[in-house]
Scaffold this active site. Structure first.
Site, PDB file in Angstrom:
ATOM      1  N   ASP A  46      17.745   9.824  22.225  1.00  0.00           N
ATOM      2  CA  ASP A  46      18.792   9.666  21.196  1.00  0.00           C
ATOM      3  C   ASP A  46      18.266   8.703  20.648  1.00  0.00           C
ATOM      4  O   ASP A  46      18.984   7.191  20.842  1.00  0.00           O
ATOM      5  CB  ASP A  46      20.192   9.714  22.105  1.00  0.00           C
ATOM      6  CG  ASP A  46      21.173   9.662  21.042  1.00  0.00           C
ATOM      7  OD1 ASP A  46      21.663  11.620  21.531  1.00  0.00           O
ATOM      8  OD2 ASP A  46      21.554   8.886  20.199  1.00  0.00           O
ATOM      9  N   TYR A  51      19.486   3.865  12.453  1.00  0.00           N
ATOM     10  CA  TYR A  51      19.346   3.040  14.182  1.00  0.00           C
ATOM     11  C   TYR A  51      18.170   2.073  13.021  1.00  0.00           C
ATOM     12  O   TYR A  51      17.791   1.093  14.182  1.00  0.00           O
ATOM     13  CB  TYR A  51      18.803   3.188  16.194  1.00  0.00           C
ATOM     14  CG  TYR A  51      20.024   4.379  15.952  1.00  0.00           C
ATOM     15  CD1 TYR A  51      21.403   3.906  15.538  1.00  0.00           C
ATOM     16  CD2 TYR A  51      20.096   4.824  16.973  1.00  0.00           C
ATOM     17  CE1 TYR A  51      22.867   4.381  16.453  1.00  0.00           C
ATOM     18  CE2 TYR A  51      21.087   5.464  17.553  1.00  0.00           C
ATOM     19  CZ  TYR A  51      22.401   5.776  17.031  1.00  0.00           C
ATOM     20  OH  TYR A  51      23.162   5.201  18.126  1.00  0.00           O
ATOM     21  N   LYS A  76      20.538  11.934  14.298  1.00  0.00           N
ATOM     22  CA  LYS A  76      22.022  11.551  13.836  1.00  0.00           C
ATOM     23  C   LYS A  76      21.378  11.608  11.792  1.00  0.00           C
ATOM     24  O   LYS A  76      21.158  10.487  11.017  1.00  0.00           O
ATOM     25  CB  LYS A  76      22.681  10.588  13.775  1.00  0.00           C
ATOM     26  CG  LYS A  76      22.542  10.903  15.737  1.00  0.00           C
ATOM     27  CD  LYS A  76      24.172  10.027  16.460  1.00  0.00           C
ATOM     28  CE  LYS A  76      23.848  10.214  17.791  1.00  0.00           C
ATOM     29  NZ  LYS A  76      22.267   9.107  18.851  1.00  0.00           N
ATOM     30  N   HIS A 109      26.669  11.777  12.167  1.00  0.00           N
ATOM     31  CA  HIS A 109      26.962  10.456  12.730  1.00  0.00           C
ATOM     32  C   HIS A 109      28.217  10.116  13.094  1.00  0.00           C
ATOM     33  O   HIS A 109      29.312  10.466  14.338  1.00  0.00           O
ATOM     34  CB  HIS A 109      26.277   9.445  12.163  1.00  0.00           C
ATOM     35  CG  HIS A 109      25.681   8.351  13.762  1.00  0.00           C
ATOM     36  ND1 HIS A 109      24.692   8.122  13.437  1.00  0.00           N
ATOM     37  CD2 HIS A 109      26.326   8.215  14.720  1.00  0.00           C
ATOM     38  CE1 HIS A 109      24.765   7.205  14.535  1.00  0.00           C
ATOM     39  NE2 HIS A 109      25.949   6.895  15.042  1.00  0.00           N
TER      40      HIS A 109
END
Length: 277
Positions: A46, A51, A76, A109
């Protein structure tokens, strides 16, 4: 080797119930630890655009030597890419960084209600799935009102909802909405934060009874509740240990004792209804 169960989506696809999360993992580190996770037996990874480690995840996947179809990859779309065209462009960027033609699961997200573009963004996810670039589509951090709204606006129900969930913050009301629509529940920050939960006397007592770690007990609780869970660690020992939580079988009484830890003030992350970032 630990066997991780898969759980079905309402769209005919399925997801490994225990995955590996890479929030706050730097790109170069992600390339290493995701490779470790895949070698340990994880098939579900994930990540997210925000990120900043999709490239590292992609390098790990490419180097793992595991057929792409045996892996389940989630990413996401971030708040800055809300909107129909913007989200589709963001997906192309994510696919490029991950080095794959498709992702197994694409999520919004955050609903970001104050921005008001989540319906158009959801329509982009529907189109991406139609094009075959995404196998399944879902959401993350949606208040119940916005979750209901995207379903009413499009007739398409998310397969999963990823949101902060742990024994101190169990999302009972939100889970009732999800259950009504056949939406799976997925837990982020499943172990809480700062170690408080893992030192809770109830958790440590159950852990001792099973010869397990407190983290394994908490992950086993998520699995027993039917949640999809994505613990994160960058240490080799914990990567392996977290996966082994799938072998821990809690009794009904133990699950009920952990259920009783729910708190009204248990949230540790931002409120999806009011976030401003």
């Amino acid at each position: 080797m630990t066997s991780v169960p898969t759980v079905p989506f309402h769209d005919g696809q399925s997801i490994p119930q225990l995955g590996y999360g890479v929030w706050r993992v730097e790109d170069d580190v992600a390339a290493d630890v995701v490779a470790q996770a895949i070698r340990a037996g994880y098939h579900h990874i994930d990540t997210a655009a925000i990120y900043g480690n999709e490239e590292g995840v992609g390098r790990a996947v490419a180097a793992a030597g595991v057929p792409r179809e045996e892996l389940f990859i989630t990413t996401k779309v971030w708040n800055s890419a809300h909107g129909y065209d913007e989200a589709l462009a963001a997906l192309e960027e994510s696919l490029g960084k991950l080095g794959t033609d498709y992702v197994d699961l694409w999520l919004i997200h955050w609903a970001k209600p104050t921005q008001g573009r989540y319906v158009d963004t959801w329509k982009a996810l529907i189109e991406a799935q139609r094009q075959g670039k995404v196998r399944s589509i879902g959401v993350s951090n949606f208040p119940a009102e916005q979750l209901e709204e995207i379903i009413e606006a499009t007739g398409v129900v998310p397969v999963i909802h990823q949101v902060e969930t742990h024994p101190y913050w169990q999302q009972r009301e939100l889970r009732e909405v999800e259950e009504r629509h056949g939406i799976l529940h997925e837990s982020w920050s499943p172990l809480g934060q700062g170690g408080e939960l893992l030192e809770d006397p109830e958790i440590t007592a159950i852990a001792e009874a099973h010869g397990a770690t407190p983290a394994q007990v908490v992950i086993a609780w998520h699995l027993a509740k039917g949640f999809v869970v994505i613990p994160k660690s960058v240490t080799s020992e914990r990567i392996v240990s977290n996966l082994a939580a799938a072998d821990v079988e809690l009794t009904e009484d133990e699950v009920a004792r952990i259920d009783a830890l729910d708190r009204e003030d248990g949230r540790i992350g931002p409120d999806p209804a009011t976030i401003e970032f």
